[in-house]
Design an enzyme around this catalytic site. Structure first.
Site, PDB file in Angstrom:
ATOM      1  N   GLU A 105      46.711  46.812  42.088  1.00  0.00           N
ATOM      2  CA  GLU A 105      46.750  46.133  43.382  1.00  0.00           C
ATOM      3  C   GLU A 105      48.120  46.173  44.052  1.00  0.00           C
ATOM      4  O   GLU A 105      48.224  46.483  45.234  1.00  0.00           O
ATOM      5  CB  GLU A 105      46.336  44.657  43.243  1.00  0.00           C
ATOM      6  CG  GLU A 105      44.842  44.419  43.195  1.00  0.00           C
ATOM      7  CD  GLU A 105      44.245  44.734  41.846  1.00  0.00           C
ATOM      8  OE1 GLU A 105      45.001  45.107  40.920  1.00  0.00           O
ATOM      9  OE2 GLU A 105      43.016  44.609  41.710  1.00  0.00           O
TER      10      GLU A 105
ATOM     11  N   HIS B 193      38.291  33.433  39.646  1.00  0.00           N
ATOM     12  CA  HIS B 193      37.618  34.289  40.614  1.00  0.00           C
ATOM     13  C   HIS B 193      37.057  33.513  41.792  1.00  0.00           C
ATOM     14  O   HIS B 193      36.217  34.032  42.517  1.00  0.00           O
ATOM     15  CB  HIS B 193      36.493  35.081  39.928  1.00  0.00           C
ATOM     16  CG  HIS B 193      36.999  36.142  39.000  1.00  0.00           C
ATOM     17  ND1 HIS B 193      37.457  35.862  37.745  1.00  0.00           N
ATOM     18  CD2 HIS B 193      37.147  37.478  39.153  1.00  0.00           C
ATOM     19  CE1 HIS B 193      37.862  36.982  37.155  1.00  0.00           C
ATOM     20  NE2 HIS B 193      37.687  37.978  37.992  1.00  0.00           N
TER      21      HIS B 193
END
Lengths: 388, 341
Positions: free
Chosen positions: B71, B140
């Site tokens: 990322e 998450h």
């Protein structure tokens, strides 16, 4: 000699009537010397041995453990499809030799950390199948009291279960820093996948572990796919055992539990002797897709999955070794299968019927070692007590 | 004739939010060849949540790029490409993973036009699902509206409906500034009627303008993303009791359209904010602060009320999760409290 054999078997894995035990113990060898694949080495003069001794006792134990992990994962698949398990569920069936082989080579006082594909390691590190399945179904009897779910299971000297790819790299290096700091001769096994190998933080962890000579064994579980992306499409170099650069590495057949065991022993000894970090790549395979929402056949063929299953299944490989070397009989192993099935079924029954955690505990465990305080719910009039 | 029938779309078709985003990206990819999409599984997998379905087949490797799980690296690469004149769409599989790359979003993208004295612009879009899903647990489920909304130099949008999704993604891609698009996984599969103007390839929703989804006189409810739907449900229930709620869909977190909210509060005299994120330093907190600073404060007959996610990391067990996200009943309760009913 017979009495010795009897007492050894009685203290071992199975409980059978004495007469059968006596007959059984005469049929089998105590151990067998087996050849294992040579590991590819990087920056290492020598590697793990190419032969090893498997005792009957160990063999039965490994068989039972691998079968337990296998059946537990398949039960999780079933429970997910029945909607008892929600959210993410990443299964490790196919990779049993990795977690069981690892545990076979290390001490309970050693430390382990891994990714979200953690159910197998959660079991080998000491959590019961019941507490794992109940955590998956979000019940109060779950190992994290239902608050963590699939990716967040912890045990003594087992730091999860981590949801963010690669985060466990620096965490594991940190655990190993603590081991060195405390001078307790413990080491940390830091597992990550082929996908995570491309995370910068893994390289950062490698660098600092090497720089500071940390007792960290990095283990790359290469199952060929990072979610839907094959290793060739994600990595400029797929020699993961060399990607520690200045860290020595070895590449291991991760489908052969004895290979994994010997390589892990070798790596652990290397690390414990103060030589610094080492990197182990385990070549393995997952039968399921990345998670329960991934069928796993859009980026690989059914034939490939079938081929691995028929040629390299870790449980089958161990079974063949044991039967061919007269360490166990097919019937005996079938009996273990039956035992395992029952254990899993009982655990699943618990996981489906145990109540959910009480609502009053929603706010618990925000802070450690803290006096109780109130936390806010979905509006200012809803409050939950938070107790450490 | 058969061909013509295929080409003409029916006036009010049902389009899911997923397909609306897909259409928006497809149209912008077609319109401007400097636009490209990168992220994990966006190409050959058709997107982790199938939002980019079909795009790789249509545009190929050059414009739809599968990245490794890196990322920080690929976000930085995207920002660099934007600096050099391309118009990247950088997908985070969920915004939880954007935390790994947040330095590139804030320090390399958001602040650069300012730091360079207006020399270097960064026309980039960061998009992906944000906030709670169902049973995905603590790591998450975080909502990043407040975090990104905090930073000058960024634009932050949060679509609710398909119309929002399509119009905002197109505006974001055409905007010469870094835009964070906070989608919602649970909304991807929800169909909405797309009005006919939304079928134009130049259909844009302006960034920085809220929409009044439902007119009302008794209380102003402001929300963004999925909770907008919950607010409309609450409004329907309360309407039967004679309480008419004015529901405002924020659409944009930054720059926030406080004027629309103020005008509404000056009409209804009551304010409830609804969001999925945590209460402390959240979107609702900002709205309340700004109301106090502006003309609408004197029109409030009661303190403004916030409905938010519970102040805990998202628990996994269903009963705990259900009580950690704002439900319709929580909104109704808050409205009645502020109306003193």
């Amino acid at each position: 000699m017979l009495t010795a054999a009897v007492s050894r078997v009685l203290s071992g894995v199975t409980q059978k009537p004495a007469s059968r035990v006596l007959v059984a113990s005469c049929k089998y060898s105590n151990n067998a010397t087996l050849e294992i694949k040579k590991c590819d080495l990087y920056r290492l003069e020598e590697g793990p041995p190419v032969t090893t001794v498997l005792t009957r006792e160990d063999g039965l134990k490994y068989y039972k453990m691998m079968q337990t992990v296998r059946r537990m994962e398949l039960k999780a698949d079933q429970l997910y499809k029945q909607k008892f398990i929600r959210g993410f569920c990443h299964l490790c069936d196919g990779q049993e030799a990795c977690c069981v082989g690892l545990e076979a080579a290390i001490n309970p006082t050693d430390h382990v950390i891994t990714s979200y594909r953690a159910h197998g390691l959660s079991y080998t590190r000491g959590l019961t199948v019941q507490s794992i399945l109940a955590e998956l179904t979000g019940r109060r009897g779950g190992c994290a009291k239902g608050k963590g779910g699939s990716m967040h299971m912890y045990a003594k000297n087992f730091y999860g279960g981590n949801g963010i790819v690669g985060a466990q790299g620096p965490l594991g290096a940190g655990v190993s820093l603590a081991c060195k700091y405390k001078g307790n001769n413990e080491v940390c096994f830091t597992l990550y996948g082929d996908g995570a190998a491309n995370q910068g933080q893994i390289s950062e962890a490698h660098n600092m572990a090497a720089l500071w000579n940390l007792p960290c064994i990095f283990i790359c579980e290469n199952n060929r796919y990072g979610m839907g992306t094959s290793v060739e499409r994600a990595a400029a170099s797929t020699d993961y055992y060399k990607r520690g650069s200045f860290i020595p590495g070895l590449r291991v057949d991760g489908m052969d539990i004895l290979c994994v065991r010997e390589a892990t022993k070798f790596a652990a000894d290397y690390c414990r002797s103060g030589k610094g970090p080492i990197l182990m790549e385990l070549l393995t395979y997952r039968y399921h897709g990345h998670s329960m929402s991934d069928p796993g056949i859009s980026y690989r063929t059914r034939e490939e999955v079938q081929s691995v299953r028929s040629k390299s299944d870790p449980i089958m490989l161990l079974k063949d070794k044991m039967v061919n070397n007269k360490l166990a009989s097919v019937e005996e192993l079938k009996e273990i299968d039956v035992e395992v099935r029952k254990e899993i079924d009982d655990a699943a029954q618990f996981a489906m019927t145990d109540p959910e955690p009480p609502l009053e505990e929603l706010g618990h465990h925000i802070y450690s070692s803290n006096p109780p305080f109130d936390i806010r719910g979905t509006n200012q009039w809803i409050k939950f007590q938070s107790i450490s | 004739m058969a061909v013509a029938a295929v080409l003409v779309r029916r006036p009010l078709e049902q389009v899911t939010v997923r397909d609306a985003i897909n259409q928006g990206m497809d149209e912008e990819l077609e319109r401007d060849e400097k636009v490209f999409l990168l992220g994990e599984e966006v190409a050959q997998y058709d997107g982790a949540y199938k939002v980019s379905r079909g795009l790789w087949k249509k545009y190929g490797d050059k414009r739809i790029i599968d990245t490794p799980i890196s990322e920080m690296g690929f976000a930085g690469i995207a920002v660099g490409a934007a600096m050099a004149g391309l118009r990247p769409i950088c997908e985070f599989m969920t915004f939880n993973f954007s935390m790994q790359a947040i330095d590139q979003v804030i320090n390399s993208a958001a602040k650069t036009y300012y730091m360079s004295g207006g020399l270097q612009s960064v026309p980039i879009v960061f998009r992906g699902p944000n906030g709670a899903s169902a049973g995905v647990a603590a790591q998450h489920s975080q909502c990043f509206a407040a975090w990104y909304g905090h930073c000058p130099g960024l634009k932050v949008v949060s679509p609710w409906s398909s119309e929002d999704a399509k119009g905002l993604i197109k505006s974001a891609i055409r905007d010469n500034n870094p835009v964070v698009v906070l989608e919602n996984e649970l909304m991807y599969g929800v169909p909405f009627e797309l009005p006919s103007e939304a079928q134009s390839k130049d259909f844009l929703i302006p960034i920085g303008k809220a929409k009044i989804e439902r007119q009302g006189t008794h209380v102003t409810i402001v929300a963004h993303s999925r909770p907008v739907g919950h607010c409309l449900e609450a409004a329907t229930v309360l309407s039967k009791e004679g309480i008419e709620c004015e529901v405002i869909n924020l659409r944009t977190i930054r720059p926030m359209d406080i004027e629309t909210i103020e005008a509404s509060v000056m009409k209804t005299n009551h304010l409830v904010t609804v969001e999925g994120g945590w209460p402390q330093f959240g979107v609702g907190a900002e709205i309340c602060a700004r109301i106090m600073e502006g003309p609408a404060f004197n029109f409030l007959d009661a303190p403004a009320v916030r409905v938010t996610g519970a102040d805990v990391p998202m628990p996994y067990a269903k009963i705990l999760e259900d009580n950690s996200v704002p439900q319709v009943k929580d909104i109704i309760f808050a409205i009645k409290k502020t109306l003193n009913i």
